[in-house]
Design a protein around this motif. Structure first.
Motif, short mmCIF file in Angstrom:
data_model
loop_
_atom_site.label_atom_id
_atom_site.label_comp_id
_atom_site.label_asym_id
_atom_site.label_seq_id
_atom_site.Cartn_x
_atom_site.Cartn_y
_atom_site.Cartn_z
N SER A 267 -97.36 -71.26 -49.71
CA SER A 267 -98.37 -72.14 -50.30
C SER A 267 -99.76 -71.53 -50.14
CB SER A 267 -98.32 -73.53 -49.66
OG SER A 267 -98.84 -73.52 -48.35
N ARG A 268 -100.01 -70.90 -49.00
CA ARG A 268 -101.30 -70.24 -48.80
C ARG A 268 -101.46 -69.04 -49.74
NH1 ARG A 268 -103.44 -72.33 -43.97
NH2 ARG A 268 -101.87 -73.51 -42.80
N ARG B 290 -103.85 -66.79 -54.89
CA ARG B 290 -103.76 -66.36 -56.29
C ARG B 290 -104.64 -67.24 -57.19
NH1 ARG B 290 -97.80 -65.67 -58.52
NH2 ARG B 290 -99.03 -65.13 -60.37
N LEU B 291 -104.64 -68.54 -56.93
CA LEU B 291 -105.49 -69.44 -57.71
C LEU B 291 -106.97 -69.09 -57.54
CD1 LEU B 291 -103.73 -72.87 -57.03
CD2 LEU B 291 -103.78 -71.65 -59.21
N GLU B 292 -107.37 -68.80 -56.32
CA GLU B 292 -108.77 -68.46 -56.07
C GLU B 292 -109.15 -67.15 -56.76
OE1 GLU B 292 -111.18 -70.34 -54.68
OE2 GLU B 292 -109.57 -71.81 -54.86
N ARG C 54 -109.88 -67.88 -60.33
CA ARG C 54 -111.21 -68.48 -60.45
C ARG C 54 -112.31 -67.41 -60.32
NH1 ARG C 54 -112.53 -73.65 -58.87
NH2 ARG C 54 -110.85 -73.71 -57.33
N THR C 55 -112.14 -66.52 -59.35
CA THR C 55 -113.16 -65.49 -59.12
C THR C 55 -113.24 -64.53 -60.31
OG1 THR C 55 -112.82 -65.62 -56.73
CG2 THR C 55 -113.85 -63.62 -57.59
N ALA C 56 -112.09 -64.11 -60.81
CA ALA C 56 -112.10 -63.19 -61.95
C ALA C 56 -112.77 -63.83 -63.16
CB ALA C 56 -110.67 -62.77 -62.30
N ALA C 57 -112.42 -65.08 -63.44
CA ALA C 57 -113.00 -65.77 -64.58
C ALA C 57 -114.51 -65.96 -64.41
CB ALA C 57 -112.33 -67.12 -64.78
N GLY C 58 -114.93 -66.18 -63.17
CA GLY C 58 -116.34 -66.42 -62.92
C GLY C 58 -117.20 -65.17 -62.99
N GLU D 60 -107.13 -76.76 -60.38
CA GLU D 60 -107.43 -77.71 -59.30
C GLU D 60 -106.23 -78.57 -58.94
OE1 GLU D 60 -110.23 -78.37 -57.31
OE2 GLU D 60 -110.66 -76.34 -58.02
N ASN D 61 -105.46 -78.99 -59.94
CA ASN D 61 -104.25 -79.78 -59.67
C ASN D 61 -103.31 -79.02 -58.74
OD1 ASN D 61 -105.23 -81.70 -61.43
ND2 ASN D 61 -103.84 -81.19 -63.10
#
Length: 410
Positions: free
Chosen positions: A152-153, A158-160, A163-167, A183-184
């Motif tokens: 889960s960690r 991977r989700l973060e 977000r970082t790449a898109a930002g 976020e879900n």
């Protein structure tokens, strides 16, 4: 570039919790009409805690994890796989030359994470049921918890990285739907991990000394608790309090965050008398997190918008802040055992002394026959009190044994 919608909100809430938010009727009683808070155990002078109802508990025991090469290798393999997937995503993302191509890659990656998250949930639920039913041992259940916690960690990382790449990509931002999906998933993954599961993972990998963990399980929930590093730590999950198909009652109000605080204030009144916690939402998942560092330690609780109840909770309490309400002693010819209790499934202090010298004694401590640990040079051992009646036995280095039977009431 798309505008960035506000999906997750973190803030310190300073409004009073005395009055419910408009349109939200917080239940003050359980379904049977009693005044007891649903699945929340009241503890004096500190935070209440989430508990498995006594009628639903199917298994209780102690367990001490040890080095397990197979599980450590499996965890390491999954970490490498997730790290490779994240790195591969980043490389492909920045090679795409259009917003549409990047959108497709993000959607595909979120699809993969969601599939793995669903598989993780099934594995977690299966392990809980199997342990409660006696199909797998406590040792195997903790191994499964360690693997679920670790993955889960990794999926959260991977989700973060999405977000970082898109930002950081010029002229690009995630769509509103993508941000909600991210976020879900982040909210759901938060509830698959906990401090004790993480510690067990470290113990299995040989990174830290093993420590006795007290376990309880029902068909849809588990509770882990332990004492280490001068702290009592507790991790509890109740699947019965999570209803994904129900309407999010908090979201139906004019001020959902105030409604969350109103409800949480009913469940944790001592905490709210000390301070207001931080509140965080996770997209449209109907998961609401409250987190506080309070005078006695730390609480993180997750409320479900459908049931308005807490379904996952972690707590840390400093041992120096915990009231010990009852002392039980017993003596044999050469040794004395002294038990100081706090609350059911809470910290328990065992002290062994030499009768002839009144000095501390090094002894091995067992509860209901399970080896918990040794008292050491100070003659004391902190552990966790089990449910119901139980026997504490201390065996000194010269073989003297002294035991005490503890009743149900505290």
């Amino acid at each position: 570039m798309r505008p960035l919608p506000a999906v997750g909100v973190i803030l310190l809430v300073v409004a009073s919790v005395a009055a419910p938010a408009a349109g939200f009727d917080t239940p003050s009683q359980t379904a049977d009409g009693s005044d007891q808070l649903p699945q929340i155990t009241v503890v004096d002078n500190t935070t209440n805690h989430l508990s498995i109802p006594a009628s639903e508990v199917q298994s209780t025991t102690y367990n001490r994890s040890s080095l397990d090469v197979g599980v450590a290798v499996a965890a390491g393999s999954r970490e490498l796989r997730n790290d490779y997937a994240a790195t591969n995503f980043e490389q492909r993302f920045f090679q795409r030359d259009s917003e549409a191509a990047r959108d497709r890659l993000v959607d595909e990656t979120l699809d993969d994470i969601e599939a793995r998250q669903t598989s993780l949930e099934r594995r977690n639920q299966r392990a809980i049921r199997q342990y409660a039913d006696g199909i797998i041992t406590a040792t195997e259940f903790l191994r499964q918890r360690a693997l679920v916690d670790a993955e889960s960690r990794q999926l959260g990382t991977r989700l973060e990285r999405i977000r970082t790449a898109a930002g950081t990509a010029p002229g690009y931002s995630l769509s509103q739907d993508q941000r909600f999906r991210l976020e879900n998933n982040r909210g759901v993954l938060e509830t698959y991990r906990g401090p004790i599961s993480q510690r067990v993972s470290a113990e299995i990998a040989g990174a830290t000394e093993p420590n006795a963990v007290y376990l309880e399980a029902s068909s849809e929930g588990y509770m882990l608790s332990t004492v280490a590093d001068n702290q009592y730590t507790r991790e509890t999950y109740l699947g019965t309090e999570r209803d994904r198909d129900a309407t999010d009652q908090f979201a139906q109000t004019d001020d959902s965050l105030n409604a969350v605080n109103t409800r949480a204030g009913e469940l944790y009144p001592w905490l709210y008398s000390e301070q207001y916690p931080a509140v965080q939402t996770y997209g449209r998942s109907a998961i609401y997190e409250i987190q506080a560092n309070h005078p006695n330690g730390q609480l993180t609780a997750y409320l479900d918008g459908g049931t308005t109840n807490v379904f996952f909770e972690t707590q840390h309490l400093e041992l120096t802040t915990i009231s010990r309400s009852e002392v039980v002693t017993n003596v044999n010819q050469s040794a004395r055992i002294r038990i100081q209790r706090s609350f059911e499934s809470g910290p328990l202090l065992v002290t062994v002394t030499d009768n002839s010298t009144d000095s501390t004694a090094n002894a091995t401590v067992r509860i209901n026959g399970k080896r918990i640990g040794t008292t050491g040079p100070d003659g004391a051992l902190w552990t966790v009190e089990p449910r119901g009646e139980y026997t504490v036995t201390a065996t000194t280095q010269d073989g003297e044994r002294v035991r005490v039977l503890i009743g149900r009431s505290v």
